[in-house]
Design an enzyme around this catalytic site. Sequence first.
Site, mmCIF file in Angstrom:
data_model
loop_
_atom_site.group_PDB
_atom_site.id
_atom_site.type_symbol
_atom_site.label_atom_id
_atom_site.label_comp_id
_atom_site.label_asym_id
_atom_site.label_seq_id
_atom_site.Cartn_x
_atom_site.Cartn_y
_atom_site.Cartn_z
ATOM 1 N N SER A 1 20.458 -4.704 24.389
ATOM 2 C CA SER A 1 19.441 -5.746 24.396
ATOM 3 C C SER A 1 20.013 -7.030 23.805
ATOM 4 C CB SER A 1 18.222 -5.314 23.588
ATOM 5 O OG SER A 1 17.522 -4.285 24.230
ATOM 6 N N HIS B 1 12.722 -9.640 21.749
ATOM 7 C CA HIS B 1 12.347 -8.415 21.041
ATOM 8 C C HIS B 1 13.355 -8.035 19.965
ATOM 9 C CE1 HIS B 1 14.718 -6.396 24.375
ATOM 10 N NE2 HIS B 1 15.066 -5.597 23.384
ATOM 11 N N ASP C 1 12.544 -13.264 27.626
ATOM 12 C CA ASP C 1 12.951 -12.424 26.508
ATOM 13 C C ASP C 1 14.183 -12.992 25.788
ATOM 14 O OD1 ASP C 1 13.201 -10.370 24.718
ATOM 15 O OD2 ASP C 1 13.086 -8.771 26.204
#
Length: 719
Positions: free
Chosen positions: A654, A93, A229
């Site tokens: 992240s 992402h 991810d």
Amino acid sequence: MKIRTLIVTLALALMLPTAARADEGMWLLSLIGKNYSDMQKQGFKLTPEDIYSVNQSCLKDAIVGLGHDGRPFSHFCTGEIISKQGLISTNHHCGYGYLQSHSTVEHDYLRDGFWAYTLEQELPNPGLTASILVRMEDVTDKVKEALSDDMSEGDREAAIKKVCGEIAEKAKEGTLYDAKVIPMFNGNQFFLFVHIIYKDVRLVGAPPSSMGKFGGDTDNWSWPRHTCDFSMFRIYTDKEGNPAPYSKENIPLQPKHHLPVSAGELRDGDFAMVMGFPGTTDHFLTSYGLEETMNISNKLRYEIRTVKINILREEMAASQQTRIKYASKYASCSNYWKYSNEQNKALKALNTLGLKKEVEKEYSEWARFQAPKYGRALGLIEKGYADRAKSEEALMYVMEGLLMGSEAPLMAASLGNRFKRDLEQDKEANLSRHDSYVASFFKDYDEQVDRRLTAALFGYVYAHINPDICPEFLKTAQKKYKGDWEKYTNDLYSKSIFANEESVNRFMNKPNLKQLLKDPMWAAGNEALDLYFSADEEVSQESKDGLQRGIRDFTDGVLQMNEGKKLMSPDANSTIRLTYGNVMSYEPKDGVTYHHYTTMKGVIEKEDPTSSEFAVPERLKKLYEAKEFGSYTNKKGEMPTCFITNNDITGGNSGSPVINGNGVLIGLAFDGNSEAMSGDIDFEENLQRCICLDSRYMLWVIDIYAGAKNLIEEMDIVR
């Protein structure tokens, strides 16, 4: 553990046996020696100098802050260098917008994934930067020499800006570095950060979105997860190894340090630390600020974005081209749409407001015997939040509903004002200098989608905003069109030069100032902007200054209360931090136990052909059925996908590396869990979990699924 019932909590902590536990704190690297004994007890095998050193290579040299050119200290994600050739891993992402920018209907990298099997195939990303910390320094004493308690807040800010600018400029002299002094603990401490910032960062690889976003909004902020991810980039330099803009002549970075990647076993209780650039936390928030967060910010963001989310889902499902255009925008919108709602649920379930009030009660008792400024702090804070409640509500409606909902109104105001300045200076002005902005904006824009968003969101704002702060153009539209917002929007777009790329280009080729000044979209966008910038004018400067001063003094007081009793870390502010803990299962509610890891079996079990969120690529299914897992299984023969730790993280983390006690990459942090979404405000030691991609799943995808042996050969894989 939060500041809570401080005396009781601290006393109990002294009686508890040493065991694996959640450690609240996003620690500054240069001060990590203070935590060293505790880290060793948890399972850390290295030294503080192995984490942070100015004189030798260390872990900090492998940690990358991903940002945008022009805003180098605002890191939107973290990455880590995992090879001697500047290869970076981060979250899918985090790379999603760049995958989207390179995607077309013919080459749909979002749908199919992307892999560069040679350096020549790697894709440049203009504007993407990669920052690595060179050094940091506590400059609090230098800054405070220019300050005094009797200064006004305005004078204080001016003095801080001046001295911090001087310190940063001196740090940059004669170097290729960038530097900035950043406040900590709500302006009570100041640290200098010196970074080297690379500007040629190329896309290397990513799995299909069906894997990288597996679970979509349904699984977001929840466990168990099976999301692959990750994406991969590479830093390039000039031939001397220095930062340089993109050039075909550039070469891969030769880093000072890179992380080995684990393909080994991972057990419940293993040491785990996360290094990265967490965005924002607010652990010193008072009950007054928390009420604003819950009842205004989170509540309105969720409600308004729900309108937008529903429209985008329909439009993206109906067209591949629309899906590609709006993929990154949707992801950005939906992430904190769900976060806002889940955080409010957690805050209520964990009675965070009550806990904050307990802290304030204890603080007030302490403040009775301290300097008067500490006794005044909570009163200033209470008044400040009360005075600005109306303006904060207006800001949320204007920002979420009028400026960030659809795109044309804000673009019309921004671009139109540039046109206006040019034409006022020269009636025959050549507007072609705006060509690149126009082309960039309309590349991922669909007029019909934008019309739907404008009609729905303008109508929603009119129906819900306080009439006293409703913009005049909405009142006029309601009266003229009798509540038919679709008709109003169709007229708005049909009469505006900013409705689509063709009409903007026609105007640029034959500009007319009178036509611009009559444009209804330009007028609406400007009125919304004016309301946004003037929303807090009703709040007195005295009240604003009082709130700022109260928050600073309250934070200072809490630090003094805990001095010598408990180490406290500053709130996250996009500067590099370390948090440590353990791989750890948990029990979110009665009768439910969550194991510390998931496997590919769960991917297959979750498959739902009717849902885009749970689609499984045919190749993955075939490899699973054939049990072609290579050397990446655990001792049970399972193919691991994700795991959880009790690390204290937030947005910006992240893509952060999850590192074991030996300095080896075991995973990538990518999410938190809904049961503890209060964590940015109040850390919950029993429930807080960091959701991570297992490095073995990443390696399996690169090696077996994608066949990118070139990337596997670059890495130092620890088995």
